[in-house]
Write a protein that holds these residues in place. Structure first.
Motif, PDB file in Angstrom:
ATOM      1  N   GLU A 178      40.917  22.955  27.617  1.00 17.59           N
ATOM      2  CA  GLU A 178      42.253  23.111  27.066  1.00 17.59           C
ATOM      3  C   GLU A 178      42.433  22.154  25.890  1.00 17.59           C
ATOM      4  OE1 GLU A 178      46.967  22.920  28.358  1.00 17.59           O
ATOM      5  OE2 GLU A 178      45.426  22.070  29.668  1.00 17.59           O
ATOM      6  N   CYS A 179      42.825  22.709  24.760  1.00 17.20           N
ATOM      7  CA  CYS A 179      43.087  21.857  23.591  1.00 17.20           C
ATOM      8  C   CYS A 179      44.184  22.485  22.755  1.00 17.20           C
ATOM      9  CB  CYS A 179      41.823  21.650  22.767  1.00 17.20           C
ATOM     10  SG  CYS A 179      41.166  23.149  22.027  1.00 17.20           S
ATOM     11  N   TRP A 180      44.839  21.670  21.956  1.00 17.23           N
ATOM     12  CA  TRP A 180      45.919  22.136  21.101  1.00 17.23           C
ATOM     13  C   TRP A 180      46.056  21.171  19.931  1.00 17.23           C
ATOM     14  CZ3 TRP A 180      46.383  19.514  25.579  1.00 17.23           C
ATOM     15  CH2 TRP A 180      47.158  18.347  25.590  1.00 17.23           C
ATOM     16  N   ASP A 181      46.834  21.586  18.935  1.00 19.25           N
ATOM     17  CA  ASP A 181      47.033  20.766  17.742  1.00 19.25           C
ATOM     18  C   ASP A 181      48.464  20.263  17.671  1.00 19.25           C
ATOM     19  OD1 ASP A 181      44.454  21.001  16.815  1.00 19.25           O
ATOM     20  OD2 ASP A 181      44.869  22.817  15.683  1.00 19.25           O
ATOM     21  N   GLU A 182      48.603  19.005  17.340  1.00 17.72           N
ATOM     22  CA  GLU A 182      49.884  18.413  17.000  1.00 17.72           C
ATOM     23  C   GLU A 182      49.735  17.833  15.593  1.00 17.72           C
ATOM     24  OE1 GLU A 182      51.063  15.674  20.046  1.00 17.72           O
ATOM     25  OE2 GLU A 182      50.907  17.171  21.647  1.00 17.72           O
ATOM     26  N   ALA A 183      50.635  16.984  15.184  1.00 19.37           N
ATOM     27  CA  ALA A 183      50.513  16.394  13.843  1.00 19.37           C
ATOM     28  C   ALA A 183      51.326  15.122  13.769  1.00 19.37           C
ATOM     29  CB  ALA A 183      50.975  17.378  12.773  1.00 19.37           C
ATOM     30  N   LEU A 207      52.040  16.431   6.815  1.00 18.05           N
ATOM     31  CA  LEU A 207      51.633  16.269   8.203  1.00 18.05           C
ATOM     32  C   LEU A 207      50.115  16.300   8.289  1.00 18.05           C
ATOM     33  CD1 LEU A 207      54.211  18.598  10.011  1.00 18.05           C
ATOM     34  CD2 LEU A 207      54.233  16.095   9.928  1.00 18.05           C
ATOM     35  N   HIS A 208      49.561  15.454   9.155  1.00 19.33           N
ATOM     36  CA  HIS A 208      48.119  15.335   9.365  1.00 19.33           C
ATOM     37  C   HIS A 208      47.828  15.808  10.792  1.00 19.33           C
ATOM     38  CE1 HIS A 208      44.346  12.508   9.044  1.00 19.33           C
ATOM     39  NE2 HIS A 208      44.031  13.756   9.306  1.00 19.33           N
ATOM     40  N   SER A 209      47.046  16.864  10.922  1.00 18.34           N
ATOM     41  CA  SER A 209      46.790  17.482  12.222  1.00 18.34           C
ATOM     42  C   SER A 209      46.060  16.541  13.176  1.00 18.34           C
ATOM     43  CB  SER A 209      45.974  18.764  12.024  1.00 18.34           C
ATOM     44  OG  SER A 209      45.685  19.369  13.267  1.00 18.34           O
ATOM     45  N   VAL A 210      46.441  16.626  14.450  1.00 20.70           N
ATOM     46  CA  VAL A 210      45.767  15.905  15.536  1.00 20.70           C
ATOM     47  C   VAL A 210      45.351  16.923  16.589  1.00 20.70           C
ATOM     48  CG1 VAL A 210      45.944  14.093  17.281  1.00 20.70           C
ATOM     49  CG2 VAL A 210      47.260  13.907  15.163  1.00 20.70           C
ATOM     50  N   THR A 211      44.074  16.984  16.914  1.00 21.43           N
ATOM     51  CA  THR A 211      43.583  17.875  17.961  1.00 21.43           C
ATOM     52  C   THR A 211      43.522  17.111  19.277  1.00 21.43           C
ATOM     53  OG1 THR A 211      42.267  19.146  16.388  1.00 21.43           O
ATOM     54  CG2 THR A 211      41.695  19.368  18.718  1.00 21.43           C
ATOM     55  N   LYS A 212      44.214  17.630  20.286  1.00 20.82           N
ATOM     56  CA  LYS A 212      44.239  16.969  21.586  1.00 20.82           C
ATOM     57  C   LYS A 212      43.515  17.837  22.622  1.00 20.82           C
ATOM     58  CE  LYS A 212      48.207  13.949  20.959  1.00 20.82           C
ATOM     59  NZ  LYS A 212      49.441  13.412  21.559  1.00 20.82           N
ATOM     60  N   THR A 213      42.659  17.188  23.397  1.00 15.78           N
ATOM     61  CA  THR A 213      41.859  17.874  24.408  1.00 15.78           C
ATOM     62  C   THR A 213      42.028  17.191  25.746  1.00 15.78           C
ATOM     63  OG1 THR A 213      40.206  18.406  22.716  1.00 15.78           O
ATOM     64  CG2 THR A 213      39.546  18.669  25.013  1.00 15.78           C
ATOM     65  N   VAL A 214      42.319  17.982  26.783  1.00 11.59           N
ATOM     66  CA  VAL A 214      42.467  17.444  28.130  1.00 11.59           C
ATOM     67  C   VAL A 214      41.085  17.178  28.718  1.00 11.59           C
ATOM     68  CG1 VAL A 214      43.269  17.905  30.472  1.00 11.59           C
ATOM     69  CG2 VAL A 214      44.654  18.611  28.520  1.00 11.59           C
ATOM     70  N   VAL A 215      40.874  15.956  29.194  1.00  4.77           N
ATOM     71  CA  VAL A 215      39.610  15.595  29.828  1.00  4.77           C
ATOM     72  C   VAL A 215      39.702  15.803  31.331  1.00  4.77           C
ATOM     73  CG1 VAL A 215      37.910  13.765  30.191  1.00  4.77           C
ATOM     74  CG2 VAL A 215      39.129  13.929  28.011  1.00  4.77           C
ATOM     75  N   ASN A 216      40.742  15.235  31.954  1.00  2.00           N
ATOM     76  CA  ASN A 216      40.969  15.411  33.389  1.00  2.00           C
ATOM     77  C   ASN A 216      42.385  15.926  33.591  1.00  2.00           C
ATOM     78  OD1 ASN A 216      38.430  14.307  34.052  1.00  2.00           O
ATOM     79  ND2 ASN A 216      39.266  12.228  33.905  1.00  2.00           N
ATOM     80  N   VAL A 217      42.514  17.115  34.154  1.00  2.00           N
ATOM     81  CA  VAL A 217      43.852  17.675  34.359  1.00  2.00           C
ATOM     82  C   VAL A 217      44.557  17.033  35.538  1.00  2.00           C
ATOM     83  CG1 VAL A 217      43.345  19.880  33.292  1.00  2.00           C
ATOM     84  CG2 VAL A 217      42.844  19.561  35.719  1.00  2.00           C
ATOM     85  N   SER A 218      43.807  16.335  36.437  1.00  2.00           N
ATOM     86  CA  SER A 218      44.409  15.645  37.563  1.00  2.00           C
ATOM     87  C   SER A 218      43.426  14.602  38.067  1.00  2.00           C
ATOM     88  CB  SER A 218      44.766  16.626  38.684  1.00  2.00           C
ATOM     89  OG  SER A 218      43.581  17.148  39.268  1.00  2.00           O
ATOM     90  N   PRO A 219      43.889  13.599  38.798  1.00  2.00           N
ATOM     91  CA  PRO A 219      42.968  12.576  39.324  1.00  2.00           C
ATOM     92  C   PRO A 219      41.916  13.160  40.257  1.00  2.00           C
ATOM     93  CG  PRO A 219      45.244  11.833  39.453  1.00  2.00           C
ATOM     94  CD  PRO A 219      45.278  13.282  39.067  1.00  2.00           C
ATOM     95  N   GLU A 220      42.233  14.291  40.928  1.00  2.00           N
ATOM     96  CA  GLU A 220      41.285  14.891  41.852  1.00  2.00           C
ATOM     97  C   GLU A 220      40.220  15.719  41.146  1.00  2.00           C
ATOM     98  OE1 GLU A 220      44.589  15.283  42.078  1.00  2.00           O
ATOM     99  OE2 GLU A 220      44.967  13.759  43.627  1.00  2.00           O
ATOM    100  N   ASN A 221      40.471  16.074  39.885  1.00  2.00           N
ATOM    101  CA  ASN A 221      39.548  16.940  39.145  1.00  2.00           C
ATOM    102  C   ASN A 221      38.913  16.136  38.025  1.00  2.00           C
ATOM    103  OD1 ASN A 221      38.159  18.916  37.834  1.00  2.00           O
ATOM    104  ND2 ASN A 221      39.954  20.159  37.297  1.00  2.00           N
ATOM    105  N   THR A 222      37.650  15.803  38.165  1.00  2.84           N
ATOM    106  CA  THR A 222      36.965  14.971  37.170  1.00  2.84           C
ATOM    107  C   THR A 222      36.163  15.799  36.180  1.00  2.84           C
ATOM    108  OG1 THR A 222      35.073  14.711  38.662  1.00  2.84           O
ATOM    109  CG2 THR A 222      36.813  13.028  38.757  1.00  2.84           C
ATOM    110  N   GLU A 223      36.213  17.130  36.300  1.00  2.00           N
ATOM    111  CA  GLU A 223      35.492  17.980  35.366  1.00  2.00           C
ATOM    112  C   GLU A 223      36.275  18.114  34.067  1.00  2.00           C
ATOM    113  OE1 GLU A 223      34.636  21.703  37.075  1.00  2.00           O
ATOM    114  OE2 GLU A 223      33.340  20.909  38.659  1.00  2.00           O
ATOM    115  N   GLU A 224      35.546  18.204  32.978  1.00  2.00           N
ATOM    116  CA  GLU A 224      36.207  18.344  31.681  1.00  2.00           C
ATOM    117  C   GLU A 224      36.866  19.717  31.556  1.00  2.00           C
ATOM    118  OE1 GLU A 224      33.925  17.448  28.312  1.00  2.00           O
ATOM    119  OE2 GLU A 224      33.560  15.364  28.860  1.00  2.00           O
ATOM    120  N   SER A 225      37.985  19.729  30.873  1.00  2.00           N
ATOM    121  CA  SER A 225      38.711  20.969  30.628  1.00  2.00           C
ATOM    122  C   SER A 225      38.545  21.379  29.176  1.00  2.00           C
ATOM    123  CB  SER A 225      40.203  20.775  30.942  1.00  2.00           C
ATOM    124  OG  SER A 225      40.970  21.848  30.454  1.00  2.00           O
TER     125      SER A 225
END
Length: 325
Positions: A97-102, A77-95
């Protein structure tokens, strides 16, 4: 050669510990997973201290005929780091929150069994960054680090009809930023690394229950980080699995199992019951996470009672009360 059965067993090994109950990425144990078959980068301090490995060694015996061939498949398995940029259309600030998948990776190599010198195959998976839209999370950036390594093969003839094959897999990904950071090292690691060996015109020799004529050659085989077991239907000798977890020859998936729960230290029945007791909020967290977690939740909600009927009270073997164990 039962490739379908081999794939099921190998997938169960590869995803062992991939995610654990309660299957939410916020759970501490799902932030510190990847516990089996990890080949870390050589720069990681625990590799230098020899408390972790950056390579694995597999050796086994092959009874040959002429002609014959060997195929090696490295899977991990090859790790993938995922990061949320916009948690909703109304919120344009970066988040943050991040996690790893593979994602699964594989490399196939067919060595020349008649070659006297070592053979090598390069492993190179480039890094990548991609932006995608998630219906539950907004915009998500997926980042993968580059992986480099080698698969080395050497063959030694022990007798007229017997070969010892040796396969070394090494992670050669270098980065100064991972020296003391385990999470960073995992993004450049081969996770759940294992090998599937298959042969045409030859037979693998069981290292657990070898024929008497080959037993004296077993001490010459050295396995580090994994152990080869026979794969397929009992009695077949054309496939082997070099597994990072302890298995017996010819491992099988329980016929009652509805699918992978990714947590083989627990029973399917118990995990099904636990999933049925999750709150709506917990299910939402599970559904908005990894694709594997989402599929597991959907499968359980659709057929939980059927799964429990199949797994409850199953008796694997029966014997007469006076029959010795």
């Amino acid at each position: 050669m039962n490739r379908e059965l081999a794939a099921k067993i190998a997938d169960a090994v590869m995803y062992e510990g991939y995610m654990l109950y309660p299957y939410r990425r916020s759970a501490l144990k799902n932030r510190q997973r990847w516990t089996f078959g990890i080949l870390y980068p050589p720069d990681f301090e625990e590799v230098r201290a020899r408390t972790e490995r950056s390579s694995m060694q597999s050796e086994c015996l092959l009874k040959t005929n002429a002609p014959c061939s060997l195929s090696i498949q490295l899977r991990f398995l090859h790790s993938v780091t995922k990061t949320v940029v916009n948690v909703s259309p109304e919120n344009t600030e970066e988040s943050n929150e991040c996690w790893d998948e593979a994602v699964p990776r594989s490399l196939e190599f067919k060595p020349d069994l008649d070659a006297c010198s070592p053979q090598r195959c390069a492993l190179n998976f480039p890094g990548s960054t991609a932006l995608s839209e998630s219906p539950t999370q907004g915009q998500v950036i997926a980042t993968q680090q580059q992986l480099r390594g080698t698969l080395s093969f050497h063959v030694e003839r022990l007798a007229e009809n017997l070969l010892k094959i040796a396969i070394d897999v090494a992670n050669e990904t270098h980065s100064s930023s991972i020296e003391r950071d385990r999470n960073c090292a995992l993004t450049r690691a081969l996770l759940s690394a294992h090998l599937i060996l298959s042969t045409d015109g030859a037979e693998f020799i069981s290292l657990l229950d070898p024929p008497e004529e080959f037993r004296a050659h077993l001490p010459s085989c050295s396995n580090i980080g994994n152990f080869p077991v026979m794969l397929g239907n009992p009695g077949e000798h054309d496939m082997m699995l070099c597994s990072p977890i302890i298995l017996y020859d010819y491992p099988q998936i329980a016929p009652e199992s509805a699918g992978d729960f990714y947590d083989a230290t627990e029973m399917d029945e118990m995990l099904t019951l636990r999933l049925m007791t999750l709150t709506d909020e917990e299910k939402h967290q599970m559904y908005s996470g990894d694709d594997h977690a989402r599929a597991l939740l959907e499968r359980t909600e659709q057929s939980a009672r059927e799964q429990l009927m199949k797994t409850h009270g199953v008796i694997r073997n029966r014997r007469h009360v006076n029959q010795p164990e």
